[in-house]
Design a protein around this motif. Structure first.
Motif, PDB file in Angstrom:
ATOM      1  N   ALA A 143      10.695  14.447  66.130  1.00 37.12           N
ATOM      2  CA  ALA A 143      11.780  15.334  66.572  1.00 37.12           C
ATOM      3  C   ALA A 143      12.966  15.257  65.623  1.00 37.12           C
ATOM      4  O   ALA A 143      13.606  16.276  65.329  1.00 37.12           O
ATOM      5  N   ILE A 144      13.249  14.057  65.120  1.00 38.24           N
ATOM      6  CA  ILE A 144      14.359  13.890  64.171  1.00 38.24           C
ATOM      7  C   ILE A 144      14.030  14.599  62.854  1.00 38.24           C
ATOM      8  O   ILE A 144      14.886  15.240  62.240  1.00 38.24           O
ATOM      9  N   GLN A 145      12.777  14.528  62.411  1.00 36.90           N
ATOM     10  CA  GLN A 145      12.381  15.187  61.168  1.00 36.90           C
ATOM     11  C   GLN A 145      12.443  16.716  61.283  1.00 36.90           C
ATOM     12  O   GLN A 145      12.652  17.401  60.301  1.00 36.90           O
ATOM     13  N   ASN A 146      12.292  17.232  62.499  1.00 39.34           N
ATOM     14  CA  ASN A 146      12.366  18.678  62.720  1.00 39.34           C
ATOM     15  C   ASN A 146      13.806  19.177  62.861  1.00 39.34           C
ATOM     16  O   ASN A 146      14.019  20.352  63.124  1.00 39.34           O
ATOM     17  N   GLY A 147      14.779  18.288  62.726  1.00 39.68           N
ATOM     18  CA  GLY A 147      16.177  18.711  62.723  1.00 39.68           C
ATOM     19  C   GLY A 147      16.941  18.446  64.008  1.00 39.68           C
ATOM     20  O   GLY A 147      18.092  18.848  64.133  1.00 39.68           O
ATOM     21  N   LEU A 148      16.347  17.778  64.976  1.00 38.30           N
ATOM     22  CA  LEU A 148      17.037  17.476  66.227  1.00 38.30           C
ATOM     23  C   LEU A 148      17.950  16.280  66.036  1.00 38.30           C
ATOM     24  O   LEU A 148      17.547  15.263  65.456  1.00 38.30           O
ATOM     25  N   ASP A 149      19.198  16.385  66.499  1.00 35.96           N
ATOM     26  CA  ASP A 149      20.138  15.267  66.437  1.00 35.96           C
ATOM     27  C   ASP A 149      20.176  14.591  67.798  1.00 35.96           C
ATOM     28  O   ASP A 149      20.469  15.226  68.814  1.00 35.96           O
ATOM     29  N   ILE A 150      19.876  13.290  67.824  1.00 40.80           N
ATOM     30  CA  ILE A 150      19.898  12.509  69.055  1.00 40.80           C
ATOM     31  C   ILE A 150      20.967  11.436  68.900  1.00 40.80           C
ATOM     32  O   ILE A 150      20.944  10.651  67.950  1.00 40.80           O
ATOM     33  N   TYR A 151      21.903  11.405  69.842  1.00 38.78           N
ATOM     34  CA  TYR A 151      22.972  10.415  69.830  1.00 38.78           C
ATOM     35  C   TYR A 151      22.757   9.437  70.979  1.00 38.78           C
ATOM     36  O   TYR A 151      22.488   9.845  72.107  1.00 38.78           O
ATOM     37  N   LYS A 152      22.879   8.153  70.682  1.00 34.75           N
ATOM     38  CA  LYS A 152      22.696   7.096  71.677  1.00 34.75           C
ATOM     39  C   LYS A 152      23.835   6.104  71.581  1.00 34.75           C
ATOM     40  O   LYS A 152      24.508   5.984  70.554  1.00 34.75           O
ATOM     41  N   LYS A 153      24.028   5.334  72.662  1.00 30.30           N
ATOM     42  CA  LYS A 153      25.045   4.282  72.656  1.00 30.30           C
ATOM     43  C   LYS A 153      24.459   3.013  72.051  1.00 30.30           C
ATOM     44  O   LYS A 153      23.361   2.583  72.408  1.00 30.30           O
ATOM     45  N   PHE A 154      25.212   2.427  71.132  1.00 30.45           N
ATOM     46  CA  PHE A 154      24.824   1.180  70.476  1.00 30.45           C
ATOM     47  C   PHE A 154      25.822   0.096  70.863  1.00 30.45           C
ATOM     48  O   PHE A 154      27.029   0.345  70.934  1.00 30.45           O
ATOM     49  N   PHE A 155      25.303  -1.107  71.103  1.00 31.25           N
ATOM     50  CA  PHE A 155      26.147  -2.265  71.394  1.00 31.25           C
ATOM     51  C   PHE A 155      26.176  -3.161  70.165  1.00 31.25           C
ATOM     52  O   PHE A 155      25.125  -3.569  69.665  1.00 31.25           O
ATOM     53  N   HIS A 156      27.378  -3.450  69.681  1.00 31.04           N
ATOM     54  CA  HIS A 156      27.580  -4.329  68.534  1.00 31.04           C
ATOM     55  C   HIS A 156      28.393  -5.539  68.973  1.00 31.04           C
ATOM     56  O   HIS A 156      29.192  -5.447  69.904  1.00 31.04           O
ATOM     57  N   VAL A 157      28.193  -6.661  68.293  1.00 29.68           N
ATOM     58  CA  VAL A 157      29.033  -7.842  68.484  1.00 29.68           C
ATOM     59  C   VAL A 157      29.671  -8.161  67.144  1.00 29.68           C
ATOM     60  O   VAL A 157      28.975  -8.467  66.172  1.00 29.68           O
ATOM     61  N   ILE A 158      30.998  -8.050  67.089  1.00 30.00           N
ATOM     62  CA  ILE A 158      31.750  -8.369  65.874  1.00 30.00           C
ATOM     63  C   ILE A 158      32.136  -9.834  65.953  1.00 30.00           C
ATOM     64  O   ILE A 158      32.852 -10.244  66.866  1.00 30.00           O
ATOM     65  N   PRO A 159      31.652 -10.661  65.006  1.00 33.29           N
ATOM     66  CA  PRO A 159      31.925 -12.100  65.095  1.00 33.29           C
ATOM     67  C   PRO A 159      33.401 -12.414  64.883  1.00 33.29           C
ATOM     68  O   PRO A 159      34.114 -11.673  64.211  1.00 33.29           O
ATOM     69  N   ILE A 160      33.818 -13.534  65.466  1.00 33.88           N
ATOM     70  CA  ILE A 160      35.200 -13.967  65.292  1.00 33.88           C
ATOM     71  C   ILE A 160      35.387 -14.439  63.860  1.00 33.88           C
ATOM     72  O   ILE A 160      34.483 -15.050  63.274  1.00 33.88           O
ATOM     73  N   PRO A 161      36.541 -14.139  63.254  1.00 35.20           N
ATOM     74  CA  PRO A 161      36.728 -14.563  61.860  1.00 35.20           C
ATOM     75  C   PRO A 161      36.843 -16.086  61.769  1.00 35.20           C
ATOM     76  O   PRO A 161      37.390 -16.748  62.648  1.00 35.20           O
ATOM     77  N   LEU A 162      36.291 -16.634  60.695  1.00 36.64           N
ATOM     78  CA  LEU A 162      36.368 -18.074  60.472  1.00 36.64           C
ATOM     79  C   LEU A 162      37.750 -18.452  59.972  1.00 36.64           C
ATOM     80  O   LEU A 162      38.347 -17.757  59.142  1.00 36.64           O
ATOM     81  N   LYS A 163      38.251 -19.556  60.468  1.00 34.49           N
ATOM     82  CA  LYS A 163      39.551 -20.037  60.027  1.00 34.49           C
ATOM     83  C   LYS A 163      39.357 -20.895  58.772  1.00 34.49           C
ATOM     84  O   LYS A 163      38.375 -21.628  58.661  1.00 34.49           O
ATOM     85  N   ALA A 164      40.304 -20.796  57.868  1.00 33.49           N
ATOM     86  CA  ALA A 164      40.220 -21.582  56.635  1.00 33.49           C
ATOM     87  C   ALA A 164      40.386 -23.060  56.964  1.00 33.49           C
ATOM     88  O   ALA A 164      41.284 -23.444  57.708  1.00 33.49           O
ATOM     89  N   LYS A 165      39.527 -23.888  56.369  1.00 35.06           N
ATOM     90  CA  LYS A 165      39.562 -25.329  56.640  1.00 35.06           C
ATOM     91  C   LYS A 165      40.038 -26.116  55.428  1.00 35.06           C
ATOM     92  O   LYS A 165      39.963 -27.326  55.421  1.00 35.06           O
ATOM     93  N   PHE A 166      40.482 -25.395  54.423  1.00 37.05           N
ATOM     94  CA  PHE A 166      40.953 -26.104  53.215  1.00 37.05           C
ATOM     95  C   PHE A 166      42.105 -25.305  52.614  1.00 37.05           C
ATOM     96  O   PHE A 166      42.277 -24.124  52.878  1.00 37.05           O
ATOM     97  N   LYS A 167      42.901 -25.983  51.775  1.00 36.95           N
ATOM     98  CA  LYS A 167      43.995 -25.323  51.066  1.00 36.95           C
ATOM     99  C   LYS A 167      43.754 -25.473  49.570  1.00 36.95           C
ATOM    100  O   LYS A 167      43.267 -26.498  49.106  1.00 36.95           O
ATOM    101  N   LEU A 168      44.089 -24.430  48.831  1.00 33.07           N
ATOM    102  CA  LEU A 168      44.013 -24.522  47.389  1.00 33.07           C
ATOM    103  C   LEU A 168      45.238 -25.282  46.883  1.00 33.07           C
ATOM    104  O   LEU A 168      46.361 -24.997  47.263  1.00 33.07           O
ATOM    105  N   VAL A 169      44.989 -26.240  46.029  1.00 35.02           N
ATOM    106  CA  VAL A 169      46.081 -27.026  45.464  1.00 35.02           C
ATOM    107  C   VAL A 169      46.151 -26.678  43.984  1.00 35.02           C
ATOM    108  O   VAL A 169      45.140 -26.707  43.274  1.00 35.02           O
ATOM    109  N   SER A 170      47.314 -26.345  43.549  1.00 38.27           N
ATOM    110  CA  SER A 170      47.455 -25.986  42.128  1.00 38.27           C
ATOM    111  C   SER A 170      47.308 -27.228  41.253  1.00 38.27           C
ATOM    112  O   SER A 170      47.717 -28.327  41.627  1.00 38.27           O
TER     113      SER A 170
END
Length: 145
Positions: free
Chosen positions: A116-143
Motif C-alpha cells: 500500500a505504501i509503494q502504491n502511494g498511500l500515506d499512513i501516519y501512526k503514533k510513535f513512542f520515543h524515549v529521549i535519554p537523560i544527558p550525562l553530567k560531566a565527571k571531569f574538568k579540563l585543566v590547562s
C-alpha cells in the motif's frame, strides 16, 4: 407362620420394591436437581481485564524496562530507545523522557502494509520515543601552562 414362609414373603416383597439395579424402589421418579441455565459460564463472569492502553504519556520520566503501552496488535509503534516484546508491549530501553510523535510509516518489505505504501498511500501512526537523560560531566579540563 413358619420361619421359612416369613423368609419367602420378605424375599418376594424386597424383589417387588427394589427391582432396579441401584436399589431404588420401582415406583420412584427421579427429578432434575437443577433447572434452567447452567451456572458455570466457563470463568467469563468475574474475570479481570487485560489493562490495555497507554501507561506513560508524553513528557513522563521512565526508567529502563518500564512499560509505556500495553496493546493488542500494533496500534502504537516503537521509536528511539523503545522495543516491543512478544505481546506487542512497548518497553523503554533506557532511562529518559517519553515523547509521542505522529510520523509517516515506513514499513519493511515483508510487512503487509508495504504494498500500500509503494502504491502511494500515506499512513501516519503514533510513535513512542524515549529521549535519554544527558550525562553530567565527571571531569574538568585543566590547562597545561
Amino acid at each position: 407362620m413358619s420361619a421359612s414362609m416369613v423368609r419367602q414373603v420378605s424375599q418376594e416383597l424386597s424383589r417387588s420394591l427394589f427391582s432396579s439395579s441401584k436399589g431404588l424402589p420401582a415406583t420412584s421418579v427421579r427429578y432434575r436437581s437443577k433447572g434452567g441455565r447452567s451456572k458455570n459460564l466457563g470463568g467469563k463472569r468475574n474475570t479481570v481485564g487485560k489493562a490495555y492502553g497507554v501507561k506513560r504519556n508524553d513528557g513522563d520520566f521512565v526508567h529502563k524496562g518500564e512499560i509505556l503501552v500495553n496493546q493488542h496488535g500494533l496500534r502504537f509503534y516503537p521509536g528511539e530507545n523503545v522495543d516491543t516484546d512478544k505481546t506487542n508491549r512497548l518497553i523503554a530501553l533506557t532511562d529518559g523522557t517519553v515523547i509521542v510523535t505522529c510520523e509517516k510509516l515506513n514499513p519493511y518489505p515483508d510487512s503487509p502494509l508495504y504494498g500500500a505504501i509503494q502504491n502511494g498511500l500515506d499512513i501516519y501512526k503514533k510513535f513512542f520515543h524515549v529521549i535519554p537523560i544527558p550525562l553530567k560531566a565527571k571531569f574538568k579540563l585543566v590547562s597545561q601552562t
